[in-house]
Design a protein around this motif. Structure first.
Motif, mmCIF file in Angstrom:
data_model
loop_
_atom_site.group_PDB
_atom_site.id
_atom_site.type_symbol
_atom_site.label_atom_id
_atom_site.label_comp_id
_atom_site.label_asym_id
_atom_site.label_seq_id
_atom_site.Cartn_x
_atom_site.Cartn_y
_atom_site.Cartn_z
ATOM 1 N N THR A 182 -10.388 -5.569 2.967
ATOM 2 C CA THR A 182 -9.639 -4.412 2.488
ATOM 3 C C THR A 182 -9.506 -3.304 3.535
ATOM 4 O O THR A 182 -8.926 -2.258 3.245
ATOM 5 C CB THR A 182 -10.297 -3.826 1.221
ATOM 6 N N LEU A 183 -10.027 -3.531 4.753
ATOM 7 C CA LEU A 183 -9.822 -2.556 5.823
ATOM 8 C C LEU A 183 -8.352 -2.515 6.222
ATOM 9 O O LEU A 183 -7.589 -3.436 5.904
ATOM 10 C CB LEU A 183 -10.692 -2.919 7.042
ATOM 11 N N GLN B 118 -11.281 -0.033 0.175
ATOM 12 C CA GLN B 118 -11.017 0.355 1.557
ATOM 13 C C GLN B 118 -11.827 1.598 1.930
ATOM 14 O O GLN B 118 -12.367 1.696 3.038
ATOM 15 C CB GLN B 118 -9.522 0.610 1.772
#
Length: 429
Positions: A390-391, A191
């Motif tokens: 993964t944001l 992230q």
């Protein structure tokens, strides 16, 4: 001294040597993103943001090499919007263009907020950011764009500010440096890479200048590699010095991380230098983004991939004024309703999807046009998908909705076009 090649009528002059191309690459990358992206990256991964930085840099390299070889085959404006249409079809091209527009619109909001965060006290951040967007939108509609000279000046100002931050960071320490930061996890590192990818934005600008570079087949790859390497070293020094000065815990909690680093010196002037550097870089990036999005919107409007109303060019100033005015309004709304962290996440969502199409397009090129190993395009495509996934969920959700709106518009438009032509293909290729 660089010698320009003979220039055919209507073609741009080949006047840029390796040094010029590297300078343009640095000017495109070392900007306002480095002044803002480390804070959300530290909140996601703690000290693991250093690994995230390496991941982001590698994926940026893969994306840039794909863009470079595509630009060599298709030396025209439009970037991956054109490459996707040529290599994969009109729908992938539209997906890339729409993703670019929404991602860079969010980037514009992030740049405006970065400028105001460093320039004024907290309560004034959003009003001043809105004023900056409105003012630069007007500047763009009057036909004034950032010149190469201004780019170099802004890079120099940014590098001076970053040098001050690095020196202060390595020589001073705050109490927060000893506090435990966010836990390091694989998900958090990825992230953080998604957030830090925002700070590398602009590396493909070298690839789009193939018509103006001397010996582009040799110069562009070397310029991309060199500029990315220098940028990665600069960012690594900034990250290491910030972690030394305020720690992962302190870095995760502040909106203006390099100002917090400067404050550890106990004197006022380092913070002043950094504020000036961040503000200058953010304003320069914002001005360039508004111009760039306006012209991509113009290309899409001419193909009716967005409403043709946006294709209007001002009769005097020769700019896509409707697209730029509406863009300015949208960015002002985003500034008013979102924060810097959310804007960076949403920006990364759109830009990563844009480069996903670039990598897929590069993968389809034949051996005669391929300048880099095919595995780089595969790695870049996989990396883009992983970082998008993964944001933060909010950024993903908002991005999916806005992408769906664009796809829905084009689907409806093609259906109407097909009916108007008696059931034909509605212009789909």
């Amino acid at each position: 001294m660089t010698t320009a090649s003979p220039t055919p009528d209507g073609a741009l002059a080949r006047r840029l040597g390796l040094g010029d191309a590297i300078a343009i690459g640095l000017g495109s990358m070392i900007g306002a993103g480095v002044f803002s992206a480390f804070s959300p990256a530290a909140a996601a991964a703690g000290a693991g943001l250093l690994i995230g930085l390496l991941v982001a840099g590698f994926i940026a390299f893969c994306n840039a090499t794909s863009s470079a070889q595509l630009a060599a085959q298709y030396p025209t404006s439009g970037g991956t919007y054109v490459y996707g249409r040529e290599r994969l079809g009109e729908w992938p091209g539209f997906f890339a263009g729409w993703s670019f527009v929404i991602g860079k619109t969010a980037s514009s909001a992030a740049m405006a907020l970065t400028f105001a965060t460093y320039a004024v006290p907290g309560p004034w951040v959003k009003p001043v950011a809105v004023i900056a967007v409105a003012a630069l939108t007007v500047v763009n509609t009057l036909g004034v764009t950032r010149t190469a000279l201004l780019t170099r000046i802004l890079v120099a100002v940014s590098l001076v500010a970053l040098t001050v931050a690095v020196v202060v960071g390595f020589t001073h320490t705050a109490a927060s440096a000893g506090e435990p930061g966010p836990a390091v996890s694989a998900y958090g590192v990825l992230q953080s890479a998604g957030f830090l990818f925002f700070a590398f934005a602009g590396y493909a600008r070298v690839a789009t200048m193939g018509e103006e570079v001397v010996d582009p087949a040799r110069t562009i790859p070397r310029a991309i590699t060199t500029a990315l390497s220098i940028t990665l070293v600069v960012y690594a020094l900034v990250a290491l010095s910030a972690l030394h000065a305020i720690g992962a815990a302190g870095l995760a909690q502040v909106a203006a991380p390099l100002t917090a680093v400067a404050d550890t010196s106990g004197t006022a002037w380092p913070g002043g230098v950094i504020r000036v550097g961040a503000a200058a870089a953010a304003l320069g990036a914002l001005l360039a983004m508004i111009a760039g999005i306006g012209r991509t919107s113009l290309a899409m409007a001419r193909n009716r991939d967005i409403p043709g109303w946006f294709s209007a060019v001002h009769p005097r100033f020769r700019v896509p004024y409707r697209a730029e005015l509406v863009l300015g309004l949208v960015v002002c709304v985003l500034v008013a309703v979102t924060d810097l962290r959310a804007a960076i996440g949403f920006s990364s969502f759109g830009v990563l999807l844009y480069y996903l199409i670039a990598n897929l397009s590069a993968w389809t090129q034949d051996r005669a046009h391929r300048r880099y190993p095919r595995v780089l395009a595969v790695a870049g495509a996989i990396g883009c998908v992983v970082l998008v996934a993964t944001l933060p969920p909010g950024a993903i959700g908002a991005g999916v909705v806005v992408v769906a709106v664009g796809i829905g518009y084009r689907f409806v438009r093609l259906r109407f076009a097909a009916r108007a032509t008696g059931g034909g293909h509605g212009g789909e290729g």
